[in-house]
Each structure stands twice: as C-alpha cells, then as structure tokens.
Design an enzyme around this catalytic site. Sequence first.
Site, PDB file in Angstrom:
ATOM      1  N   SER A 142       0.862  -1.183   0.000  1.00  0.00           N
ATOM      2  CA  SER A 142       0.000   0.000   0.000  1.00  0.00           C
ATOM      3  C   SER A 142       0.897   1.231   0.000  1.00  0.00           C
ATOM      4  O   SER A 142       2.076   1.149   0.371  1.00  0.00           O
ATOM      5  CB  SER A 142      -0.881  -0.001   1.262  1.00  0.00           C
ATOM      6  N   TYR A 155      -1.695  -0.508  11.135  1.00  0.00           N
ATOM      7  CA  TYR A 155      -1.799  -0.975   9.749  1.00  0.00           C
ATOM      8  C   TYR A 155      -0.554  -0.585   8.963  1.00  0.00           C
ATOM      9  O   TYR A 155       0.017  -1.406   8.231  1.00  0.00           O
ATOM     10  CB  TYR A 155      -3.046  -0.384   9.107  1.00  0.00           C
TER      11      TYR A 155
END
Length: 291
Positions: A142, A155
Amino acid sequence: MSSLANQVVLITGASAGIGEAVALEAAKQGARLVLAARREGVLQTVKDLVVGRGAEALVVPTDMADTAQVEALAQKALDHFGRVDILVNNAGYGQMGPVEEVDVAAMRRQFEVNVFGLHTLTRALLPQMRERGSGRIINLSSVAGQMSMPFSGVYNATKFAVEALSDALRVEVAPFGVKVILIEPGPVATEFGRVAEETFGAVVNPNGPYKAILDSTADMASSFNKMAWPVEKVVEPIMRAMTDPHPSDRYTAFTGGKLALGLMRLLPASLADQMWRRIYKLDQLGSPESV
C-alpha cells in the site's frame, strides 16, 4: 511471460475486492486458479464465475492468521496442480485507531494476517519455485507502506514490514529465477474502507482522550472514498506484474502516487506532522499548551 495460459496462480483474499477481480481477469487469460479466503460460501461463488470463464479453480478456505491452515493451503495447491507459478499475497485488512488504544490482541491479529500469513505462505511455496528456476511472488502492500499516517499506525507498520520483507526477498531469490513484485494501491473501492471504519470504532474509547476526533472520522472516510480507484483500475498493474517479461520492482496504484510519495520524502518531518494535524483536525485533542 506474456500470457497466463496454463499458469497456476494462487490468490489469497480471493473472495472479494481486488482478489476476486484478479481471479476473474486471470481466468480470462487461461490461468488455473487456487482461491483462498475465510468465507467458503463466497469463494464458491467466485469459483463458479471463473469456471464460467473457462478456468479450472481449486477453493481452499483459509484463515491467514492460522499458520497450520496457511501451510495446508500451500500443500493442497501443490497436491492438486503440482506447482504454483504465481503467488498473489493479497489477503489483508486495516486495523485503524490511535496506537495507544489498539490493544495487543488486535495488533497481533493484524500482523498475523498481513505479515506472518504472507511470510508463511511464501516460505511454503518458494522451494518448488526455486527448483523450477521460475516463479513470481506479488505482494499487495500500500502507499501506507511508504508513509505513516495518524490513526493507521498499526496498519502502516504491517505494510512497512511487507515492503521490507519484499525488498530483501527480491534480491535473495533473483538468482533462482524468482521475481518479487510489490503493488502499492492507495484508496480502493472495496470492503477495505468499511472494515477499517469498523476496526476504528471497535478500539476508540468514546470517553477517552481521542473522543474529540470521533465525529470527524466519517468525514475523513468520505474524503478518502472520493479518491478511491475502482477495483478494475488496480487490477491493471497487478496483471502487468503477472505477465510482463521484465516487471517493475513495484507498481504504485494511486493517482499521483509516485509524485506524492516523492514529495513526502522531501518534506521535513515537522512540516509533515503539521500537515497531518490539519488534515485529521488533531488540534481538537489535548490542552491548548500541548498543541
């Protein structure tokens, strides 16, 4: 490699979102598929769709947080097809919330799914790739693996870990003919956003020190959703990573992503912190003296 015809492709998180879309596109190109996710019923639906496109598919319900299940997934794929040519480590979710309020159990599960499951499956499939002298490992990271943001630190930590593992592994296995490729999406129109909101709400104490920002989280989620790419657009770089004879080390799947990441690296930490404080309205927290 310019075609996926007869290539065995194992996709985790294949029951929805990016994983499902990759499975459908790979099926069109003649791949043979191993579909893994927790929800067996939904996986069967995806299997029906790919079989309808002429592909062979094996469904293996798997909880990526369970090491034994992940190892069994690899073995079932090898037993059924004899090999795995391409591994797409797509399974993952976002544990959101202030670092202080994400408890150890929630953080541990986040790492189990996003990092340890990926690592376990990769280790289990690498030997047969090395022996054949070919294979591709595509890790879904990501833009959050390149820069950390408030309220997604846990995260972010998992995606930073995926980036680090991938960069090291890419060099280690290149002599054996195995390629390791990172995909770095920004916001994507999938279930990810809904799950992220749920994990945030599950950990933030409504009477705790971060309660002032609770009302603004819906607005923030809406803003991120407006920037989200449709799933089909994210599939394009993944398919290039799967088929290009000379794939890039990483593909950033986010509008202006490379430029934005480059600018963030150049920005002094103090200015970046100020930017995030404004975006997330963090001046609502603490005492006037502390902000």
